[in-house]
Design a protein around this motif. Structure first.
Motif, PDB file in Angstrom:
ATOM      1  N   THR A 147     -24.081  72.647   7.444  1.00  0.00           N
ATOM      2  CA  THR A 147     -24.480  71.451   6.702  1.00  0.00           C
ATOM      3  C   THR A 147     -23.693  70.200   7.105  1.00  0.00           C
ATOM      4  O   THR A 147     -24.030  69.099   6.668  1.00  0.00           O
ATOM      5  CB  THR A 147     -24.306  71.688   5.190  1.00  0.00           C
ATOM      6  OG1 THR A 147     -22.977  72.140   4.918  1.00  0.00           O
ATOM      7  CG2 THR A 147     -25.290  72.745   4.708  1.00  0.00           C
ATOM      8  N   ASN A 148     -22.660  70.367   7.952  1.00  0.00           N
ATOM      9  CA  ASN A 148     -21.841  69.225   8.387  1.00  0.00           C
ATOM     10  C   ASN A 148     -21.513  69.329   9.877  1.00  0.00           C
ATOM     11  O   ASN A 148     -20.346  69.326  10.273  1.00  0.00           O
ATOM     12  CB  ASN A 148     -20.537  69.175   7.576  1.00  0.00           C
ATOM     13  CG  ASN A 148     -20.761  68.948   6.098  1.00  0.00           C
ATOM     14  OD1 ASN A 148     -20.802  67.811   5.630  1.00  0.00           O
ATOM     15  ND2 ASN A 148     -20.903  70.046   5.354  1.00  0.00           N
ATOM     16  N   PRO A 149     -22.533  69.395  10.735  1.00  0.00           N
ATOM     17  CA  PRO A 149     -22.292  69.635  12.163  1.00  0.00           C
ATOM     18  C   PRO A 149     -21.625  68.476  12.905  1.00  0.00           C
ATOM     19  O   PRO A 149     -21.172  68.661  14.038  1.00  0.00           O
ATOM     20  CB  PRO A 149     -23.694  69.891  12.717  1.00  0.00           C
ATOM     21  CG  PRO A 149     -24.606  69.145  11.781  1.00  0.00           C
ATOM     22  CD  PRO A 149     -23.964  69.280  10.429  1.00  0.00           C
ATOM     23  N   LYS A 150     -21.541  67.309  12.274  1.00  0.00           N
ATOM     24  CA  LYS A 150     -20.934  66.150  12.943  1.00  0.00           C
ATOM     25  C   LYS A 150     -19.594  65.757  12.315  1.00  0.00           C
ATOM     26  O   LYS A 150     -19.061  64.688  12.635  1.00  0.00           O
ATOM     27  CB  LYS A 150     -21.892  64.965  12.891  1.00  0.00           C
ATOM     28  CG  LYS A 150     -23.185  65.192  13.665  1.00  0.00           C
ATOM     29  CD  LYS A 150     -24.057  63.956  13.687  1.00  0.00           C
ATOM     30  CE  LYS A 150     -25.324  64.195  14.502  1.00  0.00           C
ATOM     31  NZ  LYS A 150     -26.187  62.985  14.569  1.00  0.00           N
ATOM     32  N   ASN A 151     -19.051  66.611  11.477  1.00  0.00           N
ATOM     33  CA  ASN A 151     -17.803  66.289  10.793  1.00  0.00           C
ATOM     34  C   ASN A 151     -16.614  66.613  11.693  1.00  0.00           C
ATOM     35  O   ASN A 151     -16.281  67.770  11.913  1.00  0.00           O
ATOM     36  CB  ASN A 151     -17.702  67.071   9.476  1.00  0.00           C
ATOM     37  CG  ASN A 151     -16.551  66.613   8.611  1.00  0.00           C
ATOM     38  OD1 ASN A 151     -15.387  66.728   8.987  1.00  0.00           O
ATOM     39  ND2 ASN A 151     -16.877  66.086   7.439  1.00  0.00           N
ATOM     40  N   LYS A 152     -15.969  65.574  12.227  1.00  0.00           N
ATOM     41  CA  LYS A 152     -14.872  65.747  13.167  1.00  0.00           C
ATOM     42  C   LYS A 152     -13.657  66.400  12.508  1.00  0.00           C
ATOM     43  O   LYS A 152     -12.953  67.208  13.129  1.00  0.00           O
ATOM     44  CB  LYS A 152     -14.477  64.380  13.727  1.00  0.00           C
ATOM     45  CG  LYS A 152     -13.308  64.388  14.711  1.00  0.00           C
ATOM     46  CD  LYS A 152     -13.632  65.166  15.963  1.00  0.00           C
ATOM     47  CE  LYS A 152     -12.638  64.862  17.076  1.00  0.00           C
ATOM     48  NZ  LYS A 152     -11.233  65.053  16.720  1.00  0.00           N
ATOM     49  N   GLN A 153     -13.380  66.059  11.260  1.00  0.00           N
ATOM     50  CA  GLN A 153     -12.230  66.648  10.566  1.00  0.00           C
ATOM     51  C   GLN A 153     -12.413  68.150  10.399  1.00  0.00           C
ATOM     52  O   GLN A 153     -11.468  68.928  10.580  1.00  0.00           O
ATOM     53  CB  GLN A 153     -12.037  65.978   9.209  1.00  0.00           C
ATOM     54  CG  GLN A 153     -10.748  66.391   8.502  1.00  0.00           C
ATOM     55  CD  GLN A 153     -10.556  65.688   7.176  1.00  0.00           C
ATOM     56  OE1 GLN A 153     -11.408  64.899   6.738  1.00  0.00           O
ATOM     57  NE2 GLN A 153      -9.456  65.969   6.502  1.00  0.00           N
TER      58      GLN A 153
END
Length: 267
Positions: free
Chosen positions: A236-242
């Motif tokens: 659900t958060n494939p672009k979350n760098k952290q």
């Protein structure tokens, strides 16, 4: 460390606890825009049309999909509103228009926590006493009704919708993840090195057994807590760098999840 964690969580919650209401300033098919000083991408809510001084109707679900700090403009992705279905009542044919109201962070006073054991559950919920905590027993009962001993993304969404829960928390391996309950977008990741001496699957609740369907997704018993919920967060958060950096630096064997991210020049 625990006192610092409690203070940090309390201060962060104060920062976005209030419901946000702003007029729509632009509409383009399935997106709308509002003007606002600051907002988190992933916050969800809905679009309201005020018919007159006493009557209004919810037209669409809305999720903040982008925020431009320069212009102080937030972009909202809209979809059909599905929280209060009633097929016996007539539906209006109104479209979202400039001047309608965007209501965001709705239900952020109510939260659900997924924790690996009772002690961690009570420590975190006591850290935020101003939140109304929906007990995981209710979610476990819903899962049992659905036949899903392994909770699926849609199980969380349905739980949040029918229970008016705005925030979803996951405690996973010394980190506390704060999510918008409907969009499942990560709003905050907090270091929380709490001592974990036991594990209950699929999460802490007082429900002794969650019934399972004969077959199908979610029908198997959950075998590993951390890997499964990390996988759900990545989905659900494939672009979350952290989140990417956190998983990359974990001692656990989770490197296969890195291939699921949509982050360029990082793999």
């Amino acid at each position: 460390m625990i006192r610092f964690l409690l203070l940090f969580l309390s201060l962060y919650f104060i920062g976005f606890a209030s419901m946000i209401s702003q007029p729509i300033v632009g509409v383009d098919e399935d997106t709308a825009t509002i003007k606002i000083d600051n907002i988190d991408v992933g916050m969800s809510g809905f679009i309201v049309k005020h018919i007159d001084s006493e009557h209004s109707i919810i037209l669409k679900n809305a999720v903040v999909s982008g925020f431009d700090k320069e212009t102080k403009t937030a972009t909202l992705s809209m979809s059909d509103y599905d929280a209060l279905k009633q097929n016996s009542l007539p539906n209006g044919k109104w479209d979202v228009a400039v001047g309608d109201e965007a209501v965001l962070a709705f239900g952020y006073s109510r939260a659900l926590l997924i924790a690996p054991n009772e002690e961690i559950y009570h420590r975190i919920t006591k850290a935020l006493p101003t939140l109304e905590w929906v007990h995981p027993d209710l979610f476990a009962t819903v899962l049992s009704f659905n036949g899903h001993p392994t909770p699926l993304k849609e199980d969380f969404y349905n739980m949040c919708s029918v229970s008016s829960v705005g925030l979803l928390y996951f405690y996973i391996h010394e980190n506390l993840f704060t999510l918008d309950c409907k969009s499942m977008t990560i709003l905050q990741i907090t270091d929380a090195p709490l001592k974990q001496e036991s594990l209950q699957l699929p999460f802490y609740s007082r429900v002794e057994k969650i019934n399972a369907n004969w077959f199908g997704e979610g029908s198997d018993e959950l075998e590993a807590y951390d890997p499964y919920y990390y996988e759900l967060l990545v989905e659900t958060n494939p672009k979350n760098k952290q989140l990417y950096d956190l998983i990359k630096n974990k001692e656990q064997n989770l490197t296969s999840l890195l291939n699921e991210f949509d982050i360029k020049d990082e793999k």
